[in-house]
Design an enzyme around this catalytic site. Structure first.
Site, PDB file in Angstrom:
ATOM      1  N   HIS A  51      41.454  60.210  18.820  1.00  0.00           N
ATOM      2  CA  HIS A  51      42.443  59.178  18.506  1.00  0.00           C
ATOM      3  C   HIS A  51      42.502  58.935  16.998  1.00  0.00           C
ATOM      4  CE1 HIS A  51      42.591  57.237  22.800  1.00  0.00           C
ATOM      5  NE2 HIS A  51      42.869  58.536  22.792  1.00  0.00           N
ATOM      6  N   GLU A  53      41.930  56.288  15.145  1.00  0.00           N
ATOM      7  CA  GLU A  53      40.807  55.576  14.548  1.00  0.00           C
ATOM      8  C   GLU A  53      39.636  56.523  14.287  1.00  0.00           C
ATOM      9  OE1 GLU A  53      42.700  52.651  17.556  1.00  0.00           O
ATOM     10  OE2 GLU A  53      42.515  54.817  17.261  1.00  0.00           O
ATOM     11  N   TRP A 178      83.379  74.908  22.799  1.00  0.00           N
ATOM     12  CA  TRP A 178      82.532  74.081  21.948  1.00  0.00           C
ATOM     13  C   TRP A 178      83.333  72.976  21.265  1.00  0.00           C
ATOM     14  CZ3 TRP A 178      77.704  74.324  22.988  1.00  0.00           C
ATOM     15  CH2 TRP A 178      77.120  75.525  23.401  1.00  0.00           C
ATOM     16  N   ARG A 192      65.537  67.920  21.021  1.00  0.00           N
ATOM     17  CA  ARG A 192      64.841  68.500  22.172  1.00  0.00           C
ATOM     18  C   ARG A 192      63.355  68.682  21.881  1.00  0.00           C
ATOM     19  NH1 ARG A 192      69.067  73.416  23.521  1.00  0.00           N
ATOM     20  NH2 ARG A 192      70.756  72.171  24.423  1.00  0.00           N
ATOM     21  N   THR A 204      77.064  72.330  34.542  1.00  0.00           N
ATOM     22  CA  THR A 204      76.788  72.645  33.141  1.00  0.00           C
ATOM     23  C   THR A 204      76.058  73.982  33.038  1.00  0.00           C
ATOM     24  OG1 THR A 204      76.679  70.305  32.562  1.00  0.00           O
ATOM     25  CG2 THR A 204      75.625  71.850  31.045  1.00  0.00           C
ATOM     26  N   ASP A 208      78.111  76.714  30.840  1.00  0.00           N
ATOM     27  CA  ASP A 208      77.578  76.964  29.498  1.00  0.00           C
ATOM     28  C   ASP A 208      76.476  78.023  29.454  1.00  0.00           C
ATOM     29  OD1 ASP A 208      79.305  74.995  28.742  1.00  0.00           O
ATOM     30  OD2 ASP A 208      77.782  73.444  28.505  1.00  0.00           O
ATOM     31  N   LEU A 212      68.672  75.820  26.673  1.00  0.00           N
ATOM     32  CA  LEU A 212      67.970  74.528  26.593  1.00  0.00           C
ATOM     33  C   LEU A 212      66.660  74.673  25.831  1.00  0.00           C
ATOM     34  CD1 LEU A 212      68.587  73.161  30.215  1.00  0.00           C
ATOM     35  CD2 LEU A 212      69.955  72.780  28.158  1.00  0.00           C
ATOM     36  N   ARG A 215      65.815  76.985  19.499  1.00  0.00           N
ATOM     37  CA  ARG A 215      65.859  78.146  18.606  1.00  0.00           C
ATOM     38  C   ARG A 215      66.407  77.828  17.220  1.00  0.00           C
ATOM     39  NH1 ARG A 215      69.645  78.211  22.388  1.00  0.00           N
ATOM     40  NH2 ARG A 215      71.832  78.616  21.856  1.00  0.00           N
ATOM     41  N   GLU A 291      71.796  66.045  29.117  1.00  0.00           N
ATOM     42  CA  GLU A 291      72.856  66.670  28.326  1.00  0.00           C
ATOM     43  C   GLU A 291      74.090  67.033  29.137  1.00  0.00           C
ATOM     44  OE1 GLU A 291      71.737  69.737  25.652  1.00  0.00           O
ATOM     45  OE2 GLU A 291      69.921  68.737  24.970  1.00  0.00           O
TER      46      GLU A 291
END
Length: 358
Positions: A51, A53, A178, A192, A204, A208, A212, A215, A291
């Protein structure tokens, strides 16, 4: 006199460095000050590891031969209440006490039930001077993902879409067209990398054929989540390429195929957003970007299951198309991203600056 806010801001800066690496833990930064000079600092770098600390105290011992003496007259700043329970690491409150640090300044309390107030109580019982509530709103907002999961038992939900200047979301014929610019696409890939998962619906995926991935950015790849009730999507699509962890919510089967996990949901007709949220909560998914498509986004909006919406509006107008989802009220922030306008809505106002502004 120490400038508590100055050092707490440094804690917040450090804590942010753990974004995308510490989930489902909170982001925490710690600063140790002696004679108004920072002598040590650290942050929680990765889930399961030391952690903030611990790292801050270690940095003092690594830098000073008289570390024990310095710590005995220092102040530790930490944006989140130190833990008191044994998890993957020992309690940080005990470490602070055992190193005889006399004063601790805390940004906000930890809403996790095993901690909530107990860390502060333990420090005070040991005789330490504890100051709490410094930059409390900023510190609370920093860990909105963690707090949402703990308090609402669901991930922090970000809606994202692009629309034309006259409010169209996508072509009616299911083709790909687009709307947003390359600058906007790069920003989406950055987003992302900062969240645990990204979700789309079947349509979708068909229209498309998205990867996802990230890159156009560097960092951690999110879990891909696809809602495909009847498993209609062909396995030739990019989402089946085994390049990253993928979950397919459906009504037919559960099982594992490499990095692709099939999970069945009981009800696709009435409680779909709620069931998705609960399943992701059980899987320790702390945040998600939704999305598309327009129907999926609207389902979460109508259910009130969203925390933030990021909407790009491009400069072009279309004669026809699928209408974009509708949000009530006004955006809390507006900025230009190349030729596009990015508007941010929040379902309950949070004061933290948004990712495009830092």
């Amino acid at each position: 006199m120490l400038n508590h806010e100055h050092y707490m801001r440094r804690c917040i800066e450090l804590a942010r460095l753990g974004l995308a690496s510490v989930s489902p833990n909170p982001m925490v930064g710690a600063v140790i000050v002696c004679d108004d000079v920072i002598i040590g600092e650290g942050y929680h770098m990765k889930f399961g590891e030391a952690h903030a600390e611990v790292n801050a105290i270690k940095s003092v011992f690594d830098s000073f031969s008289n570390a024990e003496e310095l710590l005995k007259r220092s102040t530790m700043y930490v944006n989140l209440e130190p833990c008191t329970h044994f998890g993957k690491t020992p309690p940080c409150a005990d470490l602070i006490i055992n190193n005889y640090i006399p004063r601790v300044v805390i940004g906000c309390r930890d809403s996790f039930p095993h901690v909530n107030g107990k860390g502060i109580e333990k420090l005070r019982e040991a005789g330490l001077d504890v100051v709490e509530g410094v930059l409390e709103n900023e510190c609370s907002s920093l860990n909105k993902r963690f707090t949402t999961r703990i308090e609402k038992q669901r991930p922090y939900i970000i809606l994202k879409w692009a629309q034309t200047k006259n409010g169209f979301f996508a072509p009616k014929d299911g083709s790909q067209k687009w709307i947003s610019s390359m600058q906007a696409k790069q920003m989406v890939h950055r987003w992302r990398s900062e969240e645990d998962a990204v979700l789309i619906g079947k349509n979708t995926g068909l229209a498309d054929n998205p990867r996802l991935d990230i890159r156009k950015w560097s960092g951690k790849r999110p879990i891909r989540i696809i809602v495909d009730r009847h498993l209609d999507l062909p396995e030739s699509l990019n989402i089946f390429d085994q390049s990253q962890d993928t979950i397919i919510f459906n009504s037919i089967k559960s099982g594992l195929n490499g990095r692709i996990k099939y999970l069945t949901l009981e009800d696709f007709d009435y409680l779909l957003p709620q069931l998705i949220c609960y399943q992701l909560y059980l899987m320790d998914v702390q945040s998600i970007i939704i999305e598309g498509g327009a129907t999926m986004l609207s389902l979460f909006i109508e259910a009130g299951l969203w925390d933030e919406a990021r909407v790009f509006t491009g400069p072009k107008e279309w004669e026809s198309g699928i209408q974009s989802p509708v949000l009530t009220g006004k955006p809390v922030q507006t900025t230009s991203i190349g030729p596009d306008i990015l508007n941010i809505w929040q379902n309950g106002l949070i004061s933290e600056p948004h990712p495009f502004s830092d």
